[in-house]
Enzyme design. Structure first.
Site, PDB file in Angstrom:
ATOM      1  N   SER A 136       0.839  -1.095  -0.021  1.00  0.00           N
ATOM      2  CA  SER A 136       0.080  -0.021  -0.089  1.00  0.00           C
ATOM      3  C   SER A 136       0.942   1.240  -0.040  1.00  0.00           C
ATOM      4  CB  SER A 136      -0.869   0.016   1.395  1.00  0.00           C
ATOM      5  OG  SER A 136      -1.466   1.400   1.584  1.00  0.00           O
ATOM      6  N   TYR A 149      -2.263  -0.979  10.539  1.00  0.00           N
ATOM      7  CA  TYR A 149      -1.988  -1.163   8.982  1.00  0.00           C
ATOM      8  C   TYR A 149      -0.734  -0.431   8.569  1.00  0.00           C
ATOM      9  CZ  TYR A 149      -3.874  -0.895   3.878  1.00  0.00           C
ATOM     10  OH  TYR A 149      -4.089  -1.176   2.834  1.00  0.00           O
TER      11      TYR A 149
HETATM   12  N1  LIG Z   1      -8.882  -0.515  -1.269  1.00  0.00           N
HETATM   13  C1  LIG Z   1      -7.593   0.276  -1.100  1.00  0.00           C
HETATM   14  O1  LIG Z   1      -7.627   1.670  -1.043  1.00  0.00           O
HETATM   15  C2  LIG Z   1      -6.337  -0.312  -0.935  1.00  0.00           C
HETATM   16  C3  LIG Z   1      -5.340   0.703  -1.178  1.00  0.00           C
HETATM   17  C4  LIG Z   1      -3.820   0.058  -0.838  1.00  0.00           C
HETATM   18  C5  LIG Z   1      -3.578  -1.269  -0.687  1.00  0.00           C
HETATM   19  N2  LIG Z   1      -4.583  -2.108  -0.717  1.00  0.00           N
HETATM   20  C6  LIG Z   1      -4.442  -3.352  -0.282  1.00  0.00           C
HETATM   21  O2  LIG Z   1      -4.739  -4.238  -1.526  1.00  0.00           O
HETATM   22  C7  LIG Z   1      -5.136  -5.543  -1.124  1.00  0.00           C
HETATM   23  C8  LIG Z   1      -6.497  -5.704  -1.324  1.00  0.00           C
HETATM   24  O3  LIG Z   1      -7.466  -5.044  -0.873  1.00  0.00           O
HETATM   25  P1  LIG Z   1      -8.703  -4.777  -1.428  1.00  0.00           P
HETATM   26  O4  LIG Z   1      -9.034  -3.333  -1.339  1.00  0.00           O
HETATM   27  O5  LIG Z   1      -8.995  -5.267  -2.730  1.00  0.00           O
HETATM   28  O6  LIG Z   1      -9.675  -5.581  -0.153  1.00  0.00           O
HETATM   29  P2  LIG Z   1     -11.352  -5.852   0.182  1.00  0.00           P
HETATM   30  O7  LIG Z   1     -11.442  -5.898   1.169  1.00  0.00           O
HETATM   31  O8  LIG Z   1     -11.859  -5.585  -1.000  1.00  0.00           O
HETATM   32  O9  LIG Z   1     -10.871  -7.772  -0.033  1.00  0.00           O
HETATM   33  C9  LIG Z   1     -10.525  -8.295  -0.956  1.00  0.00           C
HETATM   34  C10 LIG Z   1     -10.813  -9.945  -0.904  1.00  0.00           C
HETATM   35  O10 LIG Z   1      -9.816 -10.366   0.120  1.00  0.00           O
HETATM   36  C11 LIG Z   1     -10.481 -11.170   0.813  1.00  0.00           C
HETATM   37  N3  LIG Z   1      -9.750 -11.670   2.233  1.00  0.00           N
HETATM   38  C12 LIG Z   1      -9.713 -10.717   3.170  1.00  0.00           C
HETATM   39  N4  LIG Z   1      -8.761 -11.455   4.145  1.00  0.00           N
HETATM   40  C13 LIG Z   1      -8.211 -12.533   3.481  1.00  0.00           C
HETATM   41  C14 LIG Z   1      -7.580 -13.649   4.163  1.00  0.00           C
HETATM   42  N5  LIG Z   1      -7.020 -13.429   5.353  1.00  0.00           N
HETATM   43  N6  LIG Z   1      -7.266 -14.623   3.481  1.00  0.00           N
HETATM   44  C15 LIG Z   1      -7.804 -14.894   2.105  1.00  0.00           C
HETATM   45  N7  LIG Z   1      -8.701 -13.990   1.610  1.00  0.00           N
HETATM   46  C16 LIG Z   1      -8.964 -12.614   2.268  1.00  0.00           C
HETATM   47  C17 LIG Z   1     -11.714 -10.727   1.172  1.00  0.00           C
HETATM   48  O11 LIG Z   1     -12.890 -11.801   1.502  1.00  0.00           O
HETATM   49  C18 LIG Z   1     -12.208 -10.243  -0.414  1.00  0.00           C
HETATM   50  O12 LIG Z   1     -12.882 -11.131  -1.088  1.00  0.00           O
HETATM   51  C19 LIG Z   1      -4.952  -5.393   0.659  1.00  0.00           C
HETATM   52  O13 LIG Z   1      -3.784  -6.116   0.838  1.00  0.00           O
HETATM   53  C20 LIG Z   1      -5.003  -3.961   0.904  1.00  0.00           C
HETATM   54  O14 LIG Z   1      -4.347  -3.812   2.176  1.00  0.00           O
HETATM   55  C21 LIG Z   1      -5.890  -1.770  -0.848  1.00  0.00           C
END
Ligand SMILES: NC(=O)c1ccc[n+]([C@@H]2O[C@H](COP(=O)([O-])OP(=O)(O)OC[C@H]3O[C@@H](n4cnc5c(N)ncnc54)[C@H](O)[C@@H]3O)[C@@H](O)[C@H]2O)c1
Length: 270
Positions: A136, A149
């Site tokens: 991130s 986080y």
């Molecule tokens: N959305 C943002 O703004 C953002 C920004 C920077 C980084 N990220 C990172 O991107 C990655 C994905 O985030 P997102 O925004 O798509 O999240 P999200 O909450 O939309 O989750 C995506 C999927 O991950 C699954 N999941 C959660 N924990 C899990 C686990 N322990 N094992 C297996 N599956 C799991 C959930 O069920 C969901 O289907 C994360 O690492 C997050 O920290 C997100």
């Protein structure tokens, strides 16, 4: 340079959000994809859509990672690309209970270590493999309102850098994805700080997948779907106090938004 066509790929947290976009993009580019998710139905749905294999389970535990890699290896033959993408944004400041700090450490950092431990021996023997960490911008900068986080994402970036520095000359490609706001369930749940800091510049998960595909084609380590993050990262390194003063001003705005909401809630703003 990673060859995606025909590659065996694993995506953790691939049932939704950024992971689903990565799974779809790599499948469209010719990869055979194993979709992992805590949510079994979500993993099955994405796997069915892209002609992949669902391996549901928790990517934040040692058994979950071991089972995923064993099942994926059976289904794919070789795992060529591992996208360690699942993450958790739970917790706020130091008052966050140790159990939530521990969970953040396991999902946001140790998951990458555990997967690399299992994959590296084979990859080093073969002289190739691609490891993708979804960290991130919080791992390069910080995320206000989210200490567990920010800290565990810094550790994720640190581990990804270490892997690249240590094994690039033995054929390992490492990509570290560092977006700011991305329109997913996680962003929707990021509260006041997310609204103030991330919402305006938020992008779609598909733009993150496109940025990863470009980085795989040109071999770059840092994947910055928000290009301005590079400037913030530079400012943090070269004028740390000024950068911190800017973050403090943002925190003040978040505090003021909170106060407005509280007065609205009591009807005192009328
Ligand atoms: N959305 C943002 O703004 C953002 C920004 C920077 C980084 N990220 C990172 O991107 C990655 C994905 O985030 P997102 O925004 O798509 O999240 P999200 O909450 O939309 O989750 C995506 C999927 O991950 C699954 N999941 C959660 N924990 C899990 C686990 N322990 N094992 C297996 N599956 C799991 C959930 O069920 C969901 O289907 C994360 O690492 C997050 O920290 C997100």
């Amino acid at each position: 340079m990673t060859n995606v066509s025909g590659a065996g790929v694993v995506v953790t947290g691939g049932g939704g959000g950024i992971g689903r976009a990565i799974a779809r993009r790599l499948a469209a580019d010719g990869a055979r994809v194993v979709v992992n998710d805590l949510d079994e139905a979500a993993a099955q749905a994405v796997a069915a859509e892209i002609g992949g294999l669902a391996v549901p389970g928790d990517a934040g535990t040692e058994e979950g990672v071991a089972n995923l890699i064993a099942e994926a290896a059976k289904g794919l033959g070789e795992i060529d690309i591992y996208c360690s993408n699942a993450g958790t944004a739970a917790g706020s400041g130091p008052e966050t209970p140790d159990a939530l700090w521990q969970r953040a450490w396991e999902v946001n950092t140790l998951a990458h270590v555990r997967a690399a431990r299992l994959l590296l021996p084979g990859w080093l023997d073969r002289g190739g493999g691609t490891f993708v960490v979804t960290a991130s911008a919080a791992g390069l900068l910080t995320m206000l309102g989210a200490a567990p986080y920010s800290v565990t994402k810094h550790a994720a970036v640190g581990f990804a850098e270490w892997l690249a520095a240590t094994y690039a000359h033995r054929g390992l490609a490492v990509h570290c994805i560092c977006p700011q706001g991305v329109r997913t369930q996680m962003l929707a749940g990021s509260g006041r700080a997310g609204d103030v800091v991330l919402a305006a510049a938020a992008i779609e998960p598909e733009q993150v997948a496109d940025a990863l595909a470009a980085a795989m084609a040109d071999g770059s380590f840092l994947v910055l779907p928000h290009p301005e993050v590079r400037d913030y990262y530079l400012k943090r390194a070269t004028d740390t106090d000024r950068w911190l003063r800017g973050m403090s001003r943002l925190q003040r705005r978040i505090d003021e938004t909170d106060e407005t909401d509280e007065t609205e809630g009591t009807g005192a703003s009328a």
